[in-house]
Motif scaffolding. Structure first.
Motif, PDB file in Angstrom:
ATOM      1  N   ALA A 300       0.828  -1.207   0.000  1.00 40.05           N
ATOM      2  CA  ALA A 300       0.000   0.000   0.000  1.00 40.05           C
ATOM      3  C   ALA A 300       0.862   1.256   0.000  1.00 40.05           C
ATOM      4  O   ALA A 300       0.578   2.232  -0.710  1.00 40.05           O
ATOM      5  CB  ALA A 300      -0.929  -0.021   1.227  1.00 40.05           C
ATOM      6  N   ALA A 301       1.955   1.252   0.790  1.00 39.19           N
ATOM      7  CA  ALA A 301       2.845   2.421   0.830  1.00 39.19           C
ATOM      8  C   ALA A 301       3.509   2.629  -0.528  1.00 39.19           C
ATOM      9  O   ALA A 301       3.643   3.769  -1.032  1.00 39.19           O
ATOM     10  CB  ALA A 301       3.900   2.228   1.924  1.00 39.19           C
ATOM     11  N   ALA A 302       3.940   1.498  -1.154  1.00 38.90           N
ATOM     12  CA  ALA A 302       4.571   1.619  -2.479  1.00 38.90           C
ATOM     13  C   ALA A 302       3.590   2.158  -3.502  1.00 38.90           C
ATOM     14  O   ALA A 302       3.934   3.001  -4.350  1.00 38.90           O
ATOM     15  CB  ALA A 302       5.120   0.256  -2.910  1.00 38.90           C
ATOM     16  N   LEU A 303       2.333   1.706  -3.461  1.00 35.72           N
ATOM     17  CA  LEU A 303       1.334   2.195  -4.406  1.00 35.72           C
ATOM     18  C   LEU A 303       1.067   3.676  -4.211  1.00 35.72           C
ATOM     19  O   LEU A 303       0.915   4.428  -5.180  1.00 35.72           O
ATOM     20  CB  LEU A 303       0.034   1.391  -4.238  1.00 35.72           C
ATOM     21  N   ARG A 304       0.977   4.106  -2.941  1.00 32.88           N
ATOM     22  CA  ARG A 304       0.754   5.531  -2.689  1.00 32.88           C
ATOM     23  C   ARG A 304       1.912   6.377  -3.204  1.00 32.88           C
ATOM     24  O   ARG A 304       1.719   7.437  -3.813  1.00 32.88           O
ATOM     25  CB  ARG A 304       0.547   5.758  -1.193  1.00 32.88           C
ATOM     26  N   GLY A 305       3.172   5.912  -2.965  1.00 27.20           N
ATOM     27  CA  GLY A 305       4.327   6.673  -3.465  1.00 27.20           C
ATOM     28  C   GLY A 305       4.372   6.743  -4.978  1.00 27.20           C
ATOM     29  O   GLY A 305       4.638   7.796  -5.565  1.00 27.20           O
ATOM     30  N   PHE A 306       4.075   5.603  -5.647  1.00 22.59           N
ATOM     31  CA  PHE A 306       4.081   5.580  -7.103  1.00 22.59           C
ATOM     32  C   PHE A 306       2.996   6.483  -7.663  1.00 22.59           C
ATOM     33  O   PHE A 306       3.191   7.195  -8.663  1.00 22.59           O
ATOM     34  CB  PHE A 306       3.909   4.140  -7.595  1.00 22.59           C
ATOM     35  N   ALA A 307       1.841   6.459  -7.043  1.00 20.88           N
ATOM     36  CA  ALA A 307       0.739   7.314  -7.511  1.00 20.88           C
ATOM     37  C   ALA A 307       1.116   8.788  -7.382  1.00 20.88           C
ATOM     38  O   ALA A 307       0.828   9.603  -8.270  1.00 20.88           O
ATOM     39  CB  ALA A 307      -0.530   7.002  -6.705  1.00 20.88           C
ATOM     40  N   THR A 308       1.771   9.130  -6.262  1.00 23.76           N
ATOM     41  CA  THR A 308       2.185  10.537  -6.070  1.00 23.76           C
ATOM     42  C   THR A 308       3.202  10.955  -7.137  1.00 23.76           C
ATOM     43  O   THR A 308       3.113  12.044  -7.720  1.00 23.76           O
ATOM     44  CB  THR A 308       2.785  10.733  -4.676  1.00 23.76           C
TER      45      THR A 308
END
Length: 323
Positions: A300-308
């Motif tokens: 979830a943290a990786a997805l949030r960073g990639f989305a940002t």
């Protein structure tokens, strides 16, 4: 008869007086003017000077040439030309006195003070010369004792004589030889140029023609390249605009996907948390559930960073990250 003789005698006497007067006024004979004599000795030719030639003092006539002779010195083998001058003693006076400058007794003193004689060209047409007296103390007094008993006035070179001597001293033969050699060299060079220049001119003309063709070809190529570059740049701009539009669209879709994925991960995390509560603390299932929860949290943290990052720079979808 006596009357006639008296008339003829008076007529003859009157004519004689008129003749003497004319000679005195217009000739070189001055029966009532005191004269003095002097000599000028020349050791070079005096062409154009003759008996009766004027003698001037700074341009003013004060006498005439009375006699010209030639004397040869057997010891020095030198020929001298003594020129006797008859000067009018009262032709010049000393300022503030009645002394006669051209008196024979005054000439030695004048010579000491710089009195010199030189030849002057009287006429360039006839070549006649005259003798001019002037003061020039800078010229040494070169006297010739024993040539004449008369007072001697030293001679100096005239400007014409200096010019003649200078021209005589010139190596005219060498100059003529050098001029001939130079003319021969010029003629040789001219012949060589006549022979070599036509092929050179033809070569230059041919090179110029080739250069002109090359320049024209290059100009046409540059013109075509410029047209193609305009077309290529236009295509690149269109491609960039299309890519930007697609990135914007894919970015929006990817953002929605990432949000859904995040929600899914959150729901999965909640479900696992529920299972975590119903399992025994020391059981193997409890350990697996904890590991899955940690993995889901990291995802979830990786997805949030990639989305940002994608929201900030959509080009990451094409170019990726740069280290």
């Amino acid at each position: 008869m006596a009357e006639r003789q008296t008339t003829v005698g008076a007529f003859v006497l009157g004519g004689a007086l008129l003749g003497v007067t004319a000679i005195a006024l217009f000739g070189q004979f001055h029966p009532f003017s005191p004269t003095s004599r002097a000599v000028v000795v020349f050791d070079s030719p005096i062409n154009g000077l003759g008996v009766g030639a004027p003698v001037t003092f700074d341009g003013v006539q004060v006498g005439h040439v009375d006699h010209i002779a030639v004397q040869f010195d057997p010891q020095t083998h030198q020929a001298y030309i003594p020129v006797t001058l008859e000067l009018q003693a009262n032709g010049a006076h000393m300022a503030g006195s009645h002394g006669k400058v051209l008196d024979s007794r005054e000439l030695p003193k004048l010579v000491e003070n710089g009195l010199r004689a030189e030849l002057h060209m009287q006429s360039f047409v006839t070549g006649q010369e005259e003798i001019d007296l002037t003061f020039d103390p800078s010229v040494p007094a070169h006297l010739h004792p024993g040539i004449s008993p008369l007072p001697e006035i030293p001679a100096r070179e005239s400007e014409m004589q200096k010019l003649t001597d200078a021209l005589t001293a010139l190596p005219l033969k060498n100059i003529a030889n050098n001029a001939d050699a130079m003319l021969v060299s010029i003629r040789t060079l001219a012949d060589k140029l006549d022979k070599d220049l036509p092929p050179l001119v033809d070569s230059v003309r041919a090179t110029s023609d080739h250069t002109r063709v090359t320049v024209d070809t290059a100009t046409d190529a540059i013109r075509d390249l410029d047209h193609h570059m305009d077309t290529t740049l236009a295509s690149i701009n269109n491609l960039a605009d299309t890519g930007t539009a697609q990135l914007d669209a894919r970015g929006s879709e990817l953002h929605t996907l990432l949000v859904n994925s995040n929600e899914t991960v959150t729901e999965a995390k909640g479900a696992l948390a529920g299972l975590h509560d119903i399992t025994a603390p020391s059981s193997a299932d409890r350990s697996n559930i904890d590991s899955s929860l940690r993995d889901l949290a990291a995802a979830a943290a990786a997805l949030r960073g990639f989305a940002t990052d994608v929201e900030r720079n959509p080009q990451l979808l094409l170019m990726g990250r740069r280290n």
